[in-house]
Design a protein around this motif. Structure first.
Motif, PDB file in Angstrom:
ATOM      1  N   ARG A 109       0.910  -1.667   0.297  1.00  0.00           N
ATOM      2  CA  ARG A 109      -0.025  -0.149  -0.514  1.00  0.00           C
ATOM      3  C   ARG A 109       0.550   1.411  -0.330  1.00  0.00           C
ATOM      4  NH1 ARG A 109      -1.225   4.914   2.499  1.00  0.00           N
ATOM      5  NH2 ARG A 109      -3.989   5.468   2.490  1.00  0.00           N
ATOM      6  N   GLN A 110       2.268   0.870   0.563  1.00  0.00           N
ATOM      7  CA  GLN A 110       2.828   2.592   0.672  1.00  0.00           C
ATOM      8  C   GLN A 110       3.117   2.899  -0.745  1.00  0.00           C
ATOM      9  OE1 GLN A 110       4.467   2.959   4.420  1.00  0.00           O
ATOM     10  NE2 GLN A 110       4.201   1.412   5.124  1.00  0.00           N
ATOM     11  N   LEU A 111       3.413   1.098  -1.099  1.00  0.00           N
ATOM     12  CA  LEU A 111       4.934   1.341  -2.676  1.00  0.00           C
ATOM     13  C   LEU A 111       3.883   1.896  -3.173  1.00  0.00           C
ATOM     14  CD1 LEU A 111       6.417  -1.757  -2.630  1.00  0.00           C
ATOM     15  CD2 LEU A 111       7.368   0.701  -1.604  1.00  0.00           C
ATOM     16  N   HIS A 112       2.445   1.836  -3.211  1.00  0.00           N
ATOM     17  CA  HIS A 112       1.792   1.776  -4.443  1.00  0.00           C
ATOM     18  C   HIS A 112       0.830   3.638  -4.212  1.00  0.00           C
ATOM     19  CE1 HIS A 112      -0.549  -0.900  -7.334  1.00  0.00           C
ATOM     20  NE2 HIS A 112       0.846  -1.647  -6.397  1.00  0.00           N
ATOM     21  N   GLU A 113       1.191   3.932  -3.187  1.00  0.00           N
ATOM     22  CA  GLU A 113       1.270   5.284  -2.502  1.00  0.00           C
ATOM     23  C   GLU A 113       1.910   6.268  -3.167  1.00  0.00           C
ATOM     24  OE1 GLU A 113      -0.066   8.279   0.740  1.00  0.00           O
ATOM     25  OE2 GLU A 113       1.192   6.875   1.511  1.00  0.00           O
ATOM     26  N   LEU A 114       3.605   5.467  -3.643  1.00  0.00           N
ATOM     27  CA  LEU A 114       4.550   6.295  -3.906  1.00  0.00           C
ATOM     28  C   LEU A 114       4.530   6.462  -5.218  1.00  0.00           C
ATOM     29  CD1 LEU A 114       7.772   5.451  -2.439  1.00  0.00           C
ATOM     30  CD2 LEU A 114       6.792   7.837  -2.470  1.00  0.00           C
TER      31      LEU A 114
END
Length: 275
Positions: A109-114
């Motif tokens: 989820r954090q990677l997709h936010e980036l």
């Protein structure tokens, strides 16, 4: 990544709940508060999660006190973990994989936010000088999100964010440079509850600003950089957010607005906003 009208609108970066195993409803914890009516620990299915992984009160979440659910967005991480990382086999079908699935989901989820931020920067024509570096960063992160669970659990997200942030900052500077006049700098400012009604903030930097319950009604926020700004209960009634940089749907959902609020075409007007 091939050329398209909008990088940020790519399906991979949009939540597809029908292809997810209800991961946000199971993996993440929440506490009884103004956002949730009950406590739930990480790894425990929400009481409203149905057998088909759909929410039984989706259209009544706010009425039932689940405001926190209405402001959450996985940016497409849910279906990535469900269908790619764990190859379409759910935690109900393979209970032994449940713990790893729950731990991988927040990382992806954090990677997709980036990825979403990078995609937004790639949509800025003025950021052309850094588009090459941004594309390479996107391709690297996208490939990482498709790796094995063991690899994802070892990812240092903070380090990756530290590599990407300078590119996003440069893209912001290039885009805001076209805005006439002197731009205000409120980066990281503590503006909780501040009275900023009608403020002239076009092209301003509000990166990481604390805007909880701030009154920004009628403000000009066109082309303002809002990456990471905390907009919970921010009054955006009548505000102009067209062209706002790095604004996300969760930020809008957490704020208050009305029919006069102008939002970017790439985002949706929250259903709970006043008419």
């Amino acid at each position: 990544m091939s050329e398209r009208t909008s990088y940020a609108a790519h399906p991979d970066l949009q939540a597809d709940c029908g292809s997810c195993f209800g991961l946000c409803c199971v993996a993440l914890p929440f506490s009884r508060s103004s956002d949730f009516p009950v406590d739930k620990s990480a790894g425990t299915p929400c009481g409203n999660l149905q057998e088909d992984f759909r929410c039984g009160i989706h259209r009544r979440l706010r009425d039932q006190g689940y405001n926190g659910c209405t402001v959450f967005d996985c940016f497409g991480a849910g279906q990535k973990v469900s269908q790619v990382t764990f190859k379409g086999v759910s935690w109900r079908e393979e209970p032994d994989s449940a713990r790893a699935m729950y731990e991988v989901f927040p990382v992806v989820r954090q990677l997709h936010e980036l990825l979403k931020y990078i995609a937004q920067a790639l949509d800025l024509p003025a950021a052309g000088p850094v588009h090459g570096d941004l594309r390479r960063a996107y391709e690297r992160l996208d490939a990482l999100t498709r790796d094995m669970a063991e690899t994802l659990l070892a990812v240092d997200v903070d380090a990756l964010r530290g590599e990407v942030n300078p590119l996003l900052l440069r893209a912001s500077e290039l885009a805001r440079a076209a805005v006439p006049g002197r731009k205000k700098n409120h980066r990281g400012a503590h503006l909780m509850g501040s009275r900023l009604r009608g403020a002239k903030l076009r092209g301003a930097s509000l990166r990481g600003a604390l805007l909880i319950a701030a009154d920004l009604s009628g403000s000009d926020l066109r082309d303002a950089d809002l990456i990471g700004a905390d907009m919970r209960d921010t009054n955006l009634c009548g505000a102009d957010l067209r062209g706002a940089l790095f604004l996300t749907q969760p930020q809008l959902n957490a704020a208050r607005g009305d029919a006069r609020t102008k939002v970017p075409q790439t985002l949706e007007r929250p259903r709970h906003w006043a008419d």
